[in-house]
Design a protein around this motif. Structure first.
Motif, PDB file in Angstrom:
ATOM      1  N   VAL A 100      -2.871 -34.350  53.896  1.00  0.00           N
ATOM      2  CA  VAL A 100      -4.185 -33.520  54.806  1.00  0.00           C
ATOM      3  C   VAL A 100      -4.157 -32.449  53.180  1.00  0.00           C
ATOM      4  O   VAL A 100      -3.138 -31.831  53.469  1.00  0.00           O
ATOM      5  N   PHE A 101      -5.277 -32.517  53.034  1.00  0.00           N
ATOM      6  CA  PHE A 101      -5.727 -31.095  51.918  1.00  0.00           C
ATOM      7  C   PHE A 101      -5.957 -30.454  52.267  1.00  0.00           C
ATOM      8  O   PHE A 101      -7.132 -30.157  52.663  1.00  0.00           O
ATOM      9  N   ILE A 102      -5.247 -28.775  51.763  1.00  0.00           N
ATOM     10  CA  ILE A 102      -6.188 -27.457  51.627  1.00  0.00           C
ATOM     11  C   ILE A 102      -6.193 -26.809  51.064  1.00  0.00           C
ATOM     12  O   ILE A 102      -5.259 -26.518  50.237  1.00  0.00           O
ATOM     13  N   GLU A 103      -7.882 -26.717  50.817  1.00  0.00           N
ATOM     14  CA  GLU A 103      -7.584 -25.685  49.638  1.00  0.00           C
ATOM     15  C   GLU A 103      -7.732 -24.096  49.724  1.00  0.00           C
ATOM     16  O   GLU A 103      -7.216 -23.658  50.921  1.00  0.00           O
ATOM     17  N   ILE A 104      -6.542 -24.021  48.583  1.00  0.00           N
ATOM     18  CA  ILE A 104      -6.293 -22.498  49.347  1.00  0.00           C
ATOM     19  C   ILE A 104      -6.793 -21.620  47.610  1.00  0.00           C
ATOM     20  O   ILE A 104      -7.492 -21.743  46.799  1.00  0.00           O
ATOM     21  N   ASP A 105      -6.525 -20.424  47.780  1.00  0.00           N
ATOM     22  CA  ASP A 105      -7.160 -19.412  46.895  1.00  0.00           C
ATOM     23  C   ASP A 105      -6.567 -18.070  47.092  1.00  0.00           C
ATOM     24  O   ASP A 105      -5.930 -17.239  48.273  1.00  0.00           O
ATOM     25  N   LEU A 106      -5.994 -18.173  45.728  1.00  0.00           N
ATOM     26  CA  LEU A 106      -5.590 -16.030  46.029  1.00  0.00           C
ATOM     27  C   LEU A 106      -6.005 -15.138  44.965  1.00  0.00           C
ATOM     28  O   LEU A 106      -7.036 -14.844  43.511  1.00  0.00           O
ATOM     29  N   ARG A 107      -6.652 -13.669  44.795  1.00  0.00           N
ATOM     30  CA  ARG A 107      -7.726 -13.512  44.238  1.00  0.00           C
ATOM     31  C   ARG A 107      -7.242 -12.188  45.038  1.00  0.00           C
ATOM     32  O   ARG A 107      -7.187 -11.635  45.709  1.00  0.00           O
ATOM     33  N   GLU A 166      -3.123 -30.079  63.065  1.00  0.00           N
ATOM     34  CA  GLU A 166      -4.242 -30.086  63.787  1.00  0.00           C
ATOM     35  C   GLU A 166      -5.594 -30.920  63.008  1.00  0.00           C
ATOM     36  O   GLU A 166      -6.172 -31.507  64.274  1.00  0.00           O
ATOM     37  N   GLU A 167      -5.705 -30.824  61.361  1.00  0.00           N
ATOM     38  CA  GLU A 167      -6.345 -31.750  60.894  1.00  0.00           C
ATOM     39  C   GLU A 167      -6.033 -33.276  61.372  1.00  0.00           C
ATOM     40  O   GLU A 167      -6.814 -34.113  61.316  1.00  0.00           O
ATOM     41  N   LYS A 168      -4.986 -33.916  61.239  1.00  0.00           N
ATOM     42  CA  LYS A 168      -4.407 -35.006  61.700  1.00  0.00           C
ATOM     43  C   LYS A 168      -5.294 -35.209  62.702  1.00  0.00           C
ATOM     44  O   LYS A 168      -5.626 -36.301  62.836  1.00  0.00           O
ATOM     45  N   ILE A 169      -4.339 -34.618  63.808  1.00  0.00           N
ATOM     46  CA  ILE A 169      -5.337 -34.973  65.416  1.00  0.00           C
ATOM     47  C   ILE A 169      -6.859 -34.612  65.371  1.00  0.00           C
ATOM     48  O   ILE A 169      -6.930 -35.796  65.764  1.00  0.00           O
ATOM     49  N   GLN A 170      -7.408 -33.832  64.760  1.00  0.00           N
ATOM     50  CA  GLN A 170      -9.085 -34.334  64.806  1.00  0.00           C
ATOM     51  C   GLN A 170      -9.383 -35.233  63.558  1.00  0.00           C
ATOM     52  O   GLN A 170     -10.203 -36.398  64.449  1.00  0.00           O
ATOM     53  N   LYS A 171      -8.585 -35.809  62.773  1.00  0.00           N
ATOM     54  CA  LYS A 171      -8.624 -36.598  62.107  1.00  0.00           C
ATOM     55  C   LYS A 171      -9.087 -38.623  62.941  1.00  0.00           C
ATOM     56  O   LYS A 171      -9.893 -39.254  63.271  1.00  0.00           O
ATOM     57  N   GLU A 172      -7.202 -38.173  64.109  1.00  0.00           N
ATOM     58  CA  GLU A 172      -7.330 -39.362  64.474  1.00  0.00           C
ATOM     59  C   GLU A 172      -8.933 -39.753  65.681  1.00  0.00           C
ATOM     60  O   GLU A 172      -9.045 -40.725  65.623  1.00  0.00           O
ATOM     61  N   ARG A 173      -9.310 -38.458  66.242  1.00  0.00           N
ATOM     62  CA  ARG A 173     -10.101 -38.395  67.120  1.00  0.00           C
ATOM     63  C   ARG A 173     -11.066 -38.953  66.419  1.00  0.00           C
ATOM     64  O   ARG A 173     -11.866 -39.668  67.497  1.00  0.00           O
ATOM     65  N   ASN A 174     -11.508 -38.520  65.321  1.00  0.00           N
ATOM     66  CA  ASN A 174     -13.493 -38.502  64.723  1.00  0.00           C
ATOM     67  C   ASN A 174     -12.868 -40.575  64.559  1.00  0.00           C
ATOM     68  O   ASN A 174     -13.907 -41.105  64.720  1.00  0.00           O
ATOM     69  N   ARG A 175     -11.421 -41.282  64.318  1.00  0.00           N
ATOM     70  CA  ARG A 175     -11.638 -42.576  63.081  1.00  0.00           C
ATOM     71  C   ARG A 175     -11.472 -43.358  65.143  1.00  0.00           C
ATOM     72  O   ARG A 175     -12.392 -44.014  64.816  1.00  0.00           O
ATOM     73  N   ILE A 176     -11.381 -42.790  66.412  1.00  0.00           N
ATOM     74  CA  ILE A 176     -11.134 -43.472  67.087  1.00  0.00           C
ATOM     75  C   ILE A 176     -12.406 -43.309  67.916  1.00  0.00           C
ATOM     76  O   ILE A 176     -13.040 -44.654  68.236  1.00  0.00           O
ATOM     77  N   TRP A 177     -13.415 -41.742  67.536  1.00  0.00           N
ATOM     78  CA  TRP A 177     -14.814 -41.876  68.359  1.00  0.00           C
ATOM     79  C   TRP A 177     -15.354 -43.167  67.143  1.00  0.00           C
ATOM     80  O   TRP A 177     -16.050 -43.541  67.909  1.00  0.00           O
ATOM     81  N   HIS A 178     -15.680 -43.104  66.398  1.00  0.00           N
ATOM     82  CA  HIS A 178     -16.256 -43.959  65.483  1.00  0.00           C
ATOM     83  C   HIS A 178     -15.835 -45.709  65.567  1.00  0.00           C
ATOM     84  O   HIS A 178     -16.708 -46.586  65.564  1.00  0.00           O
ATOM     85  N   LEU A 179     -14.126 -45.933  66.207  1.00  0.00           N
ATOM     86  CA  LEU A 179     -14.564 -46.960  66.252  1.00  0.00           C
ATOM     87  C   LEU A 179     -15.590 -47.358  67.443  1.00  0.00           C
ATOM     88  O   LEU A 179     -15.332 -48.404  67.324  1.00  0.00           O
ATOM     89  N   ASN A 180     -15.054 -46.720  68.246  1.00  0.00           N
ATOM     90  CA  ASN A 180     -15.768 -46.450  69.844  1.00  0.00           C
ATOM     91  C   ASN A 180     -16.964 -47.090  70.009  1.00  0.00           C
ATOM     92  O   ASN A 180     -17.938 -48.100  70.339  1.00  0.00           O
TER      93      ASN A 180
END
Length: 356
Positions: free
Chosen positions: A189-196, A256-270
């Motif tokens: 999972v790629f997460i963008e970060i930033d220090l300012r 959490e992102e992995k879980i959400q992606k898996e949910r999205n994947r299953i939703w799209h399959l369905n």
């Protein structure tokens, strides 16, 4: 963590024989967490001042445990490992942060000087000095720290980012770059970060009018994008002291992102399966309609062929009655019967002219 099962009576005996301050040293649970368990299982607890009165041999009231309880008489308690400050009733974020803090090999301290700098630390310094140039920043896969601070804060920023990177790598993660933005890669999972560096708006210096932004030396570390952005800012606690919490949040965010992606994947399959099912139903219906229309057409053709034959028979009978059944009439009858046979779907006789 090891667990133990207690009955209501056993826990009741514990809370009336041992102060909570000692019980939470024995079991991996907080003060409030133990109170919630007692409330759930209808176990009375000593009132404030109970143990102080007991210490000085003053009279105390011990509430009896009611034998009537509608729930299951089984309480699972987690035993505390010596030196482990994690409580099972804490939030996942707190538990993960404490796991990182309690790891003796975890590099969570930001030093005053950098020793054995990470390759990204070296690249960032070279980039600031102009030794590294990007022809196309978006397409160049080389990574430098996503840092936006004034010159006075660059050293502190490098110290923090170098320590952050070493902790990141120690936890089995790495840096990555997507669409020209730097971030961390945690379990794919790629997460963008930033220090300012934070700034404030102040009156512009002469000869300019209006206002301008002035850096104030406070750091803000940001992760994520859009609605899932999370920031940590210097306050009573500096961001350098927040490394375990920051990394814990990144790891939980990734999970959490992995879980959400898996949910999205299953939703799209369905969803695709549902679309396919609807398309198949539509196709079967269209095929059925086409077959029915063809049946209707053939039935109409057959009915017309019967009408034609009935007419032919009537004309032949009339000619016979009037004694006018000559060769020309017979040829017409033969011709008409051929056309009826051509129209009749049960015979489907070829016709050189009508077939074309």
């Amino acid at each position: 963590m090891e667990t133990i099962e207690l009955s209501r009576k056993q826990l009741y005996d514990l809370v009336w024989s041992t102060p909570i301050s000692k019980l939470i040293q024995q079991y991996a649970i907080s003060n409030e967490g133990l109170k919630k368990i007692c409330k759930k299982f209808e176990i009375p607890m000593p009132q404030n001042g109970f143990w102080l009165k007991l210490k000085y041999n003053k009279k105390v009231k011990i509430e009896k445990l009611s034998p009537i309880f509608g729930g299951i008489d089984k309480i699972v308690m987690t035993l505390r490992v010596e030196g482990n400050t994690i409580n099972v009733d804490q939030t996942p974020l707190t538990i993960r942060a404490k796991e990182i803090e309690n790891d003796p090999n975890s590099p969570i301290t930001v030093p005053e000087t950098i020793t054995k700098p990470d390759i990204l630390t070296i690249q960032t310094k070279d980039y600031w000095k102009g030794k590294i140039k990007f022809n196309s920043y978006r397409e160049d896969n080389r990574i430098v720290y996503p840092v936006r601070v004034g010159n006075d804060c660059k050293k502190r920023a490098l110290l923090f980012m170098d320590a952050f990177t070493k902790l990141l790598r120690y936890r089995g993660h790495t840096w990555s770059k997507e669409y020209g933005s730097e971030g961390v890669l945690i379990d794919t999972v790629f997460i963008e970060i930033d220090l300012r560096e934070a700034s404030r708006r102040v009156p512009a210096k002469a000869p300019y009018s209006g206002t301008e932004l002035e850096p104030i030396g406070e750091f803000i570390f940001k992760m994520g994008k859009y609605s899932r952005v999370r920031e940590w800012r210097d306050g009573k606690t500096k961001v350098e002291e927040m490394l375990p919490k920051i990394l814990a949040k990144l790891e939980i965010y990734s999970a959490e992102e992995k879980i959400q992606k898996e949910r999205n994947r299953i939703w799209h399959l369905n969803y695709e399966a549902e679309l396919k099912k609807k398309e198949e139903i539509k196709q079967r219906r269209n095929e059925e309609v086409e077959k029915f229309n063809n049946l209707l057409k053939l039935s109409e053709q057959y009915n017309k062929s019967l009408i034609i034959r009935k007419y032919i028979d009537a004309k032949k009978e009339k000619a016979q009655n009037e004694n006018t059944l000559d060769q020309e009439t017979q040829e017409w009858i033969n011709w008409a019967n051929d056309k009826a046979d051509w129209l009749d779907p049960l015979i489907n006789k070829p016709d050189d002219i009508l077939d074309n």
